[in-house]
Design an enzyme around this catalytic site. Structure first.
Site, PDB file in Angstrom:
ATOM      1  N   HIS A  53       0.842  -1.204   0.000  1.00 33.13           N
ATOM      2  CA  HIS A  53       0.000   0.000   0.000  1.00 33.13           C
ATOM      3  C   HIS A  53       0.873   1.248   0.000  1.00 33.13           C
ATOM      4  O   HIS A  53       2.094   1.150   0.068  1.00 33.13           O
ATOM      5  CB  HIS A  53      -0.973  -0.008   1.174  1.00 33.13           C
ATOM      6  N   ASP A  57       5.786   4.808   5.090  1.00 32.11           N
ATOM      7  CA  ASP A  57       6.652   3.807   5.716  1.00 32.11           C
ATOM      8  C   ASP A  57       6.661   2.494   4.919  1.00 32.11           C
ATOM      9  O   ASP A  57       7.281   1.520   5.337  1.00 32.11           O
ATOM     10  CB  ASP A  57       6.283   3.578   7.198  1.00 32.11           C
ATOM     11  N   ASP A 143      -0.177  -3.755   6.043  1.00 34.53           N
ATOM     12  CA  ASP A 143      -0.898  -3.108   7.141  1.00 34.53           C
ATOM     13  C   ASP A 143      -2.370  -3.418   6.934  1.00 34.53           C
ATOM     14  O   ASP A 143      -2.876  -3.307   5.815  1.00 34.53           O
ATOM     15  CB  ASP A 143      -0.703  -1.588   7.091  1.00 34.53           C
ATOM     16  N   ASP A 175       1.053  -8.090  10.558  1.00 32.87           N
ATOM     17  CA  ASP A 175       1.157  -6.729  11.104  1.00 32.87           C
ATOM     18  C   ASP A 175       1.001  -6.755  12.633  1.00 32.87           C
ATOM     19  O   ASP A 175       0.028  -7.276  13.154  1.00 32.87           O
ATOM     20  CB  ASP A 175       0.040  -5.880  10.463  1.00 32.87           C
ATOM     21  N   SER A 346      -7.792   3.686  14.662  1.00 30.94           N
ATOM     22  CA  SER A 346      -6.542   3.180  14.102  1.00 30.94           C
ATOM     23  C   SER A 346      -6.789   2.411  12.807  1.00 30.94           C
ATOM     24  O   SER A 346      -7.883   1.915  12.561  1.00 30.94           O
ATOM     25  CB  SER A 346      -5.873   2.263  15.125  1.00 30.94           C
ATOM     26  N   GLY A 347      -5.758   2.296  11.993  1.00 28.60           N
ATOM     27  CA  GLY A 347      -5.851   1.520  10.760  1.00 28.60           C
ATOM     28  C   GLY A 347      -5.270   0.118  10.899  1.00 28.60           C
ATOM     29  O   GLY A 347      -5.177  -0.610   9.914  1.00 28.60           O
ATOM     30  N   HIS A 348      -4.848  -0.225  12.123  1.00 26.88           N
ATOM     31  CA  HIS A 348      -4.150  -1.503  12.308  1.00 26.88           C
ATOM     32  C   HIS A 348      -4.959  -2.497  13.144  1.00 26.88           C
ATOM     33  O   HIS A 348      -5.772  -2.107  13.980  1.00 26.88           O
ATOM     34  CB  HIS A 348      -2.801  -1.258  12.983  1.00 26.88           C
ATOM     35  N   HIS A 370       6.279  -5.740  11.345  1.00 26.89           N
ATOM     36  CA  HIS A 370       5.815  -4.346  11.484  1.00 26.89           C
ATOM     37  C   HIS A 370       5.681  -3.949  12.951  1.00 26.89           C
ATOM     38  O   HIS A 370       4.786  -4.402  13.639  1.00 26.89           O
ATOM     39  CB  HIS A 370       4.447  -4.103  10.816  1.00 26.89           C
ATOM     40  N   ASP A 425      18.607  13.860   3.634  1.00 25.76           N
ATOM     41  CA  ASP A 425      18.487  15.300   3.821  1.00 25.76           C
ATOM     42  C   ASP A 425      17.155  15.752   3.241  1.00 25.76           C
ATOM     43  O   ASP A 425      16.881  15.527   2.066  1.00 25.76           O
ATOM     44  CB  ASP A 425      19.637  16.014   3.108  1.00 25.76           C
TER      45      ASP A 425
HETATM   46 ZN   LIG Z   1      -0.109   1.757   6.445  1.00 25.77          ZN
END
Ligand SMILES: [Zn+2]
Length: 537
Positions: A53, A57, A143, A175, A346-348, A370, A425
């Site tokens: 997805h 991250d 996720d 996850d 939350s998405g988890h 994860h 950077d």
């Molecule tokens: Zn995610």
């Protein structure tokens, strides 16, 4: 910095290439990526990058990986649209092969057969992966949460997961982000009542701040705005871009007339407008920060405004968010945080979601992935205690760099490879060498000293007094005479040197640097960075 290699025989696919946001910011660096050098050993085996997805991250390091190893990329339409945006910034769009896949597609990549399973998450168009190998099927959940009623798209595709489970699953990589949280993760729809209440009770302007990738949340803001007769004005570059991409792909549903520009919004009554803004983590360059500090062009937050912070506090951002809220209070705004109202979910997967995942896929082996070690550990403990058939024998707790090997006899941790981080950077998006971080660290702790010594070309002796400047060195101020003492000490050091040593400019330079270093350390107890310059006059 999610990134995983899956290898069978002499072929390897990479799953995700994410960036991280180090909590203890090392001296001006806010972004890190995996150091991909360890993949050199597999250069000729790499055959694809598969993306679960589009969160940073998971795709943020894509360009850095592809710059070193140009392999084809597989992902959903929305994920690839976000990936394209990244590649464009790096001028790499034309050099990379992108394969768009849909849920339930089965794609052959070398020996691997990858089936894409529709997953629910805070983002949209996400996948869990079932990778079929000659040895067995490996599921990578990506996720996910088991959301039966998402705002956008279908629920998690448990039916397909069950079918794959029935066919037999060797390993499930799951996850662990929310493995410490009991119960089920509430559906994305769970925040709707609180939003409706807020819109109903508010007569002033409303500012909703959330992650620009939280698509379900954005849809709820559009829906609620329409219900209460408000138009939506989108502020912040990433929010505008993501809304545009999601609108292009018909993921977000709104009437184009419901969206207004900033100048249109400013002409409207307070109760006719809602601003959708970036910056829920207190990021100092984001729209909400600028609105709260009076530095946003053409708009600021004022008395009577309501600000809804519809996001979780990412660890490490507490101070910035606290400062942001302070600024908002100073301006007289009313602030609604997730602690007080159900305006964020939350998405988890929480523990009960994890249980559903494991019971449906019924893998022979489970590998928590994860998240921090604490979360991986709790993932293991929870499954051990709540799902029959799982024990220390078939749950592998692995850390970054550990290589897990499976064959017909079972699985084992083969070796631990040392992995490194690469810092990025933010201004130039270029990689920063570790030496530079080390130098910045020295500068931050000790400050800097510049010493300029002029040598008379004819006599080979000191011409005038050495010049010394101190920057950020503790114990030095214009009144305590330290600078003068140091200057005298350096004059004496040059006078004491043999002429042949003075003639050797490199020797002289290093000898003076060491002399000044010793002097400062002795007198002040600090170790600044010292830069010496020799000038011939
Ligand atoms: Zn995610």
């Amino acid at each position: 910095m999610n990134c995983l290699g899956l290898r069978f025989g002499d072929e390897m696919i990479i799953i995700d290439a994410g960036m991280g946001f180090p909590e203890e910011t090392p001296f001006g660096v806010d972004i890190s990526i995996p150091n991909f050098d360890f993949l050199e050993d597999y250069r000729h085996e790499l055959i694809a990058l598969v993306l679960t997805h589009g969160h940073e991250d998971h795709i943020g390091a894509l360009a850095y990986l592809l710059r070193k190893f140009n392999i084809p990329v597989y992902g959903s339409r929305f994920t690839l649209a976000l990936a394209e945006k990244r590649l464009e910034e790096f001028g790499m769009l034309d050099d990379v092969l992108l394969h768009r896949v849909r849920a339930n597609d089965v794609i052959e990549i070398g020996t691997f057969k990858v089936e894409f399973i529709h997953a629910s998450h805070s983002l949209v168009d996400c996948f869990s992966l079932a990778v079929k190998t000659p040895l067995g099927t490996i599921i990578h959940t990506g996720d996910y949460k088991i959301d039966d009623t998402p705002v956008i798209g279908a629920p998690y595709d448990l039916k397909t997961l069950k079918r794959i489970g029935d066919e037999g699953v060797l390993v499930l990589l799951g996850d662990s982000t929310n493995a410490t949280v009991p119960g089920r993760t509430p559906s994305e729809q769970a925040v709707i009542p609180a939003f409706e209440e807020i819109f109903e009770q508010t007569t002033g302007r409303i500012f909703v701040s959330t992650f620009s990738s939280s698509m379900h949340r954005l849809q709820i803001v559009f829906d609620t705005a329409r219900m209460f007769g408000r138009k939506v004005c989108v502020l912040g570059r990433s929010m505008q871009k993501n809304v545009e991409i999601a609108d292009d792909q018909n993921l977000l549903q709104f009437d184009p007339n419901d969206v207004v520009t900033l100048s249109e919004a400013r002409a409207m009554n307070d109760d006719e407008i809602v601003y959708l803004v970036t910056g829920s983590q207190g990021e100092v360059r984001a729209a909400l920060w600028n609105l709260a500090t009076g530095t946003y062009k053409g708009m600021e937050i004022d008395k009577g405004d309501t600000v809804v912070l519809s996001a979780r506090i990412i660890p490490g951002n507490e101070k910035n968010i606290s400062r942001l809220i302070g600024h908002l209070y100073k301006r007289g705004a009313n602030i609604i945080e997730e602690k007080r109202r159900l305006i964020h979910v939350s998405g988890h997967a929480s523990q009960e979601d994890i249980k559903i995942m494991v019971e449906t896929a019924r893998p022979r082996y489970l590998v928590p992935i994860h998240g921090e070690y604490r979360m991986l550990f709790r993932h293991k403990e929870y499954v051990k205690n709540h799902v029959p058939g799982y024990s220390d024998d078939n749950i592998f707790l692995i850390e970054n760099g550990e290589v897990l090997e499976f064959d017909e006899y079972g699985g084992r941790i083969l070796e631990k490879r040392e992995l490194f981080k690469t810092f990025i950077d933010e201004e130039s998006s270029e990689e920063i060498e570790y030496d530079i971080i080390r130098e910045r660290r020295k500068l931050a702790y000790g400050g800097a000293v510049s010493l300029v010594v002029s040598i008379d070309r004819k006599t080979g002796e000191l011409a005038g007094e050495p010049q010394i400047e101190f920057q950020g060195v503790a114990g030095v101020d214009p009144t305590n005479g330290f600078a003068g003492d140091a200057r005298d000490a350096m004059s004496a050091a040059v006078s004491a040197m043999k002429s042949e040593h003075i003639a050797d400019r490199n020797f002289l330079k290093e000898a003076l640097r060491l002399a000044l270093k010793r002097y400062i350390q002795q007198e002040l107890g600090t170790k600044p960075v010292i830069v010496t310059t020799i000038v011939d006059v």
